[in-house]
Design a protein around this motif. Structure first.
Motif, mmCIF file in Angstrom:
data_model
loop_
_atom_site.group_PDB
_atom_site.id
_atom_site.type_symbol
_atom_site.label_atom_id
_atom_site.label_comp_id
_atom_site.label_asym_id
_atom_site.label_seq_id
_atom_site.Cartn_x
_atom_site.Cartn_y
_atom_site.Cartn_z
ATOM 1 N N GLU A 72 0.693 -1.351 -0.055
ATOM 2 C CA GLU A 72 -0.024 0.109 0.087
ATOM 3 C C GLU A 72 1.017 1.401 -0.004
ATOM 4 O O GLU A 72 0.616 2.453 -0.440
ATOM 5 N N PHE A 168 -8.317 -0.830 -6.573
ATOM 6 C CA PHE A 168 -7.473 -0.983 -5.342
ATOM 7 C C PHE A 168 -5.919 -1.298 -5.885
ATOM 8 O O PHE A 168 -5.192 -0.851 -5.258
ATOM 9 N N PHE A 173 -7.433 4.892 -4.715
ATOM 10 C CA PHE A 173 -7.987 4.803 -2.989
ATOM 11 C C PHE A 173 -9.320 5.486 -2.984
ATOM 12 O O PHE A 173 -10.139 4.888 -2.198
ATOM 13 N N VAL A 176 -11.945 3.332 -4.326
ATOM 14 C CA VAL A 176 -12.247 2.309 -3.534
ATOM 15 C C VAL A 176 -13.258 2.612 -2.260
ATOM 16 O O VAL A 176 -14.127 1.798 -1.988
#
Ligand code: SF4
Ligand code: SF4
Length: 399
Positions: A72, A168, A173, A176
């Motif tokens: 991430e 994702f 983000f 998402v």
């Protein structure tokens, strides 16, 4: 890059050991280089290698011994890029929010009984002790969810009900987050005991990513369909009628690796129970390669996907197995499609195709023809936009 919004990296737990990047099969870093790259990433500085060579395979999250979520941290740079510039229009045909897109365009070419399944799943409310979320990959291969292995399971879902996995993996983000809000609202108050997933990507999104990182709130349990079927086969409730007696190279999916034994071990046990001799490409499933689908997430370029897929097709061929076994619909479609460009001797078969055959059904393998159509559609609808510099933003409809 500042810390803050959409920052899921656990800075306090990271000891900068570099293991996440040193084990990566795509970066080719020495342990020392991996540590240096990691220091740059943690400091929010541009990296020399990672952001150029990363194919978004997600494996570094599995490699980290402290669960710091380096993946991430890496793809956060792509989130920033999207916020600044939007998404190139050449990617739009591949996005689930586009209508039609490279998956939904295939429905009208499917057999009438498969189209009827899709219509039924769309009209069926998600209520019951066992509900299965089909997701876009199973919707592209509906035959996988048809047969005695689905007895007692309510299948409910549609292309509109996207789990957000592609967004994702691309680091989108904020998109998402909208998906998480939408799904939370859609399933709120529904009487669902366990939600089953044929696709490990959907399972990981519903179980971990959407609630853990994007604020989704689901009241049902989640389980991998393969694990559920394994229990039925082992208890004798689902009787296998045929020994398949073939050898298969085992391909793991990125989300399967993240989910661990529930997916990677249950699929292998099922292969064995069906009489398939499994040949591994790596000693540890965590070290396996991506099918190539995720490789488009960095630069949005089809050649990156092709090169990543060829790497895996070659690895599978080296095992000498007769076929290549997948259990994720996304991997299945990607590898089947790439075999048109890089032919190998191993046909690509899905776990549930093997299961249906072992349960006594006649073999039905629609992926080769379907992915040829998919490829032709992508060439016709996406390739003309390859040179365009136009960008756009993805809109997720309100719940
Ligand atoms: S996501 Fe995959 S390719 Fe990218 S750095 Fe992590 S392990 Fe390497
Ligand atoms: S993210 Fe994990 S594996 Fe990577 S450097 Fe930090 S502690 Fe090590």
């Amino acid at each position: 890059m500042n810390r803050g919004e959409f920052d899921y990296f656990r800075y306090e737990d990271c000891d900068l050991c570099g293991e996440c990047l040193a084990r990566c099969r795509y970066l080719a870093l020495t342990p020392r280089e991996a540590v240096e790259e990691m220091k740059r990433l943690v400091a929010g500085e541009p990296t020399r290698v990672v952001h150029r060579r990363c194919i978004s395979c997600y494996a570094c999250d599995v490699f980290c011994p402290h669960d710091c979520h380096p993946y991430e941290l890496i793809i956060r740079a792509w989130h920033e890029r999207y916020r600044e510039r939007g998404l190139p229009v050449r990617a739009s045909y591949l996005m689930p929010a586009s209508h039609p897109n490279f998956r939904s365009d295939l429905v009208r070419t499917m057999a009438p009984w498969e189209q009827e399944l899709i219509r039924t799943w769309k009209a069926t409310p998600p209520e019951g002790e066992l509900v299965l979320y089909p997701g876009c990959n199973a919707l592209t291969l509906p035959h996988l969810l048809h047969g005695p292995h689905m007895d007692g399971i309510v299948v409910s879902g549609d292309f509109e009900l996207c789990c957000g996995e592609m967004y994702f993996r691309m680091g989108l983000f904020d998109v998402v987050e909208r998906v998480a809000e939408r799904l939370t609202a859609y399933y709120r108050g529904r009487d669902i005991g366990t939600m089953l997933f044929a696709c490990p990507a959907g399972l990981n999104l519903f179980r971990n990513v959407l609630p853990g990182q994007f604020g989704a709130d689901f009241s049902f349990r989640t389980r991998y369909l393969g694990d559920y079927i394994l229990e039925k086969v082992e208890s004798g409730e689902l009787g296998l009628k045929r020994e398949l007696n073939r050898s298969v190279a085992v391909h793991d999916s990125c989300h399967g690796r993240v989910l661990g034994d529930e997916v990677t071990a249950s699929t292998r046990k099922l292969y064995a129970l069906m009489g398939l001799e499994t040949r591994e490409m790596v000693g540890d499933p965590a070290d396996g390669l991506c099918c190539g689908m995720a490789a488009g997430c960095n630069r949005y370029r089809p050649e990156d996907m092709y090169l990543a897929a060829v790497k895996e097709l070659r690895a599978a061929a080296r095992t000498g197995a007769g076929e290549l076994a997948t259990y994720c619909g996304g991997c299945h479609l990607t590898l089947a499609m790439m075999r048109w460009l890089f032919p190998t001797r191993q046909p690509v078969r899905h776990l549930l195709e093997y299961l249906k055959e072992a349960l006594g059904e006649d073999p039905y393998y629609p992926a080769p023809r379907r992915t040829l159509r998919m490829f032709a559609n992508v060439v016709r609808k996406a390739f003309p936009k390859l040179a365009s510099r136009r960008t756009y933003r993805i809109e997720i409809p309100s719940p």
